[in-house]
Enzyme design. Sequence first.
Site, short mmCIF file in Angstrom:
data_model
loop_
_atom_site.label_atom_id
_atom_site.label_comp_id
_atom_site.label_asym_id
_atom_site.label_seq_id
_atom_site.Cartn_x
_atom_site.Cartn_y
_atom_site.Cartn_z
N GLU A 115 0.75 -1.30 0.04
CA GLU A 115 0.06 -0.07 -0.01
C GLU A 115 0.85 1.02 -0.08
O GLU A 115 1.86 1.26 0.51
CB GLU A 115 -1.11 -0.07 1.13
N CYS A 128 3.63 8.63 1.15
CA CYS A 128 4.18 7.46 2.40
C CYS A 128 4.46 6.19 1.56
O CYS A 128 3.47 5.40 0.81
CB CYS A 128 3.16 7.31 3.20
N CYS A 135 6.52 -6.98 7.24
CA CYS A 135 7.71 -6.59 8.07
C CYS A 135 8.05 -7.64 8.89
O CYS A 135 7.17 -8.33 9.55
CB CYS A 135 7.24 -5.45 8.90
N CYS A 139 6.57 -5.20 15.80
CA CYS A 139 5.91 -4.31 16.95
C CYS A 139 4.49 -4.56 17.44
O CYS A 139 3.70 -4.78 16.38
CB CYS A 139 6.12 -2.76 16.49
N CYS A 142 1.45 -2.52 15.58
CA CYS A 142 1.58 -2.09 14.21
C CYS A 142 0.92 -3.25 13.57
O CYS A 142 1.09 -4.51 13.54
CB CYS A 142 2.99 -1.90 14.04
N CYS A 368 -1.19 5.93 9.72
CA CYS A 368 -0.08 5.19 10.11
C CYS A 368 -0.29 3.87 10.78
O CYS A 368 -0.95 3.81 11.84
CB CYS A 368 0.79 5.89 11.17
N1 SAH Z 1 9.24 0.41 9.97
C1 SAH Z 1 9.30 1.62 10.09
C2 SAH Z 1 8.39 2.78 9.02
C3 SAH Z 1 7.06 2.28 9.02
S1 SAH Z 1 6.01 2.63 10.33
C4 SAH Z 1 9.33 2.21 11.34
O1 SAH Z 1 8.76 1.39 12.44
O2 SAH Z 1 9.75 3.26 11.98
C5 SAH Z 1 5.70 4.55 10.51
C6 SAH Z 1 5.25 5.00 11.82
O3 SAH Z 1 3.97 4.83 12.29
C7 SAH Z 1 6.48 4.36 12.93
O4 SAH Z 1 6.65 5.44 13.94
C8 SAH Z 1 5.53 3.41 13.59
O5 SAH Z 1 5.84 2.98 14.75
C9 SAH Z 1 4.12 3.92 13.48
N2 SAH Z 1 3.08 3.17 13.62
C10 SAH Z 1 2.79 1.98 13.66
N3 SAH Z 1 1.52 1.26 13.86
C11 SAH Z 1 0.90 2.48 14.38
C12 SAH Z 1 -0.36 2.35 14.87
N4 SAH Z 1 -1.17 1.52 14.80
N5 SAH Z 1 -1.01 3.85 15.20
C13 SAH Z 1 -0.16 4.80 15.03
N6 SAH Z 1 1.43 4.70 14.77
C14 SAH Z 1 1.81 3.66 14.37
FE1 SF4 Z 2 7.68 -3.04 11.13
FE2 SF4 Z 2 5.47 -1.80 11.98
FE3 SF4 Z 2 7.55 -2.05 13.57
FE4 SF4 Z 2 7.65 -0.56 11.66
S1 SF4 Z 2 5.99 -0.44 13.35
S2 SF4 Z 2 9.22 -1.94 12.26
S3 SF4 Z 2 6.56 -1.47 9.82
S4 SF4 Z 2 6.21 -3.75 12.57
#
Ligand code: SAH
Ligand code: SF4
Length: 394
Positions: A115, A128, A135, A139, A142, A368
């Site tokens: 996406e 974006c 991934c 996390c 996420c 995000c």
């Molecule tokens: N993998 C990279 C970039 C992608 S995520 C990273 O983790 O930095 C972009 C941002 O969105 C990151 O700061 C991530 O932690 C945040 N993010 C992920 N899931 C989210 C959610 N459900 N609500 C708000 N921010 C989120």
């Molecule tokens: Fe991967 Fe989501 Fe963690 Fe970013 S926030 S490193 S996309 S699992």
Amino acid sequence: MPVKAPITQDVMTLPRKLPEGPQNLVGLTRDAMRAALIASGTPEKQAKMRVGQIWQWIYQWGVRDFDAMTNLSKAFRADLAENFVIEVPEVVTKQVSTDGTRKYLVRIAGGHEVEVVYIPEEDRGTLCVSSQVGCTLTCSFCHTGTQKLVRNLTAAEIIGQVMIARDDLGEWPQTGTRTYEARMLSNIVLMGMGEPLYNFENVRDAMKIAMDPEGIQLSRRRITLSTSGVVPEIARTAEEIGCQLAVSFHATTDEVRNMLVPINKRWNIEKLLDALREYPKVSNSERITFEYVMLDGVNDSDADAHRLVKLIEGIPAKINLIPFNEWPGAPYKRSSNNRIRAFSEIVYKAGYASPVRKPRGEDIMAACGQLKSETERARKSKRAIEAEAGVSQG
Ligand code: SAH
Ligand code: SF4
């Protein structure tokens, strides 16, 4: 009785290159394109000039057809068409939010999907971009991290996302001109699906293309790479890409960060901060963005805010507070607006900008951390159904 095959013989092992046939020129660095032209018979003496011409057609004017490259001889164009293609990923669906955010579902080789989100704002438009299908990191807040299927995107697939967004926005300058009035796509953030620093070379090559002055021409100050904290690659990012850096910080103790951003177990807060301290000097960039997702009762106390400003002391920084975006089955709740405001106030008083990120495109699940491809969802539930029924995966 059918024998049960392993369910996830996933695509980590997919070949990175298409097997045979014409080579895609998209995503090649200038040097690689030059080498490819020479290998296909272009005289060495001409190759650099030809790269310049082709580059401009592809990245300045968005041309995908060799026949339209009118400053090249007919014979050379025919040679090119025989040996090469100019290919970007295919847009499967496009959704437009009530707030103007656009989300593209894009299909890449192997039938995988990622996406891409375009976020228009008053003074800018941000794309974006995704760097991986899914991934490998997990996390806990996420959605992308729950996706099992993972593969790195190629440089072509990464810069291709920028190209298809510009196609959709109708933003390529007219052939022969190089000027932009107000850019619709003025910024790139590597904040889509995936961890960009686990796909370093492809991300770097794609961003070099985005920054090239004879093509898409985005300044390195308008490109932000977000990492969860792949410490060894941070110095390399400064040296080899030089873009802005954002870091998914999200917690102020190792205990909590281990739980939210498990890569913290490998490189903890102290190691991460050491790498971040060096970044602005080496990349000559101004400040680092600390992303901090606001999770109710988990990381959002006043004590957290105070600890945060203490930890980052001496690092030129901006703290981007992200209200948690919920997704089906998510194990957390978003902090209240009052809590976010109080947290932001403490950080602000300590001398750091602390903007609260406005969720965009929520109605189309484009905010995000909500990205996760539909096909993967579909595929997994089909698998689940089949597993339940004891049916072979074939
Ligand atoms: N993998 C990279 C970039 C992608 S995520 C990273 O983790 O930095 C972009 C941002 O969105 C990151 O700061 C991530 O932690 C945040 N993010 C992920 N899931 C989210 C959610 N459900 N609500 C708000 N921010 C989120
Ligand atoms: Fe991967 Fe989501 Fe963690 Fe970013 S926030 S490193 S996309 S699992």
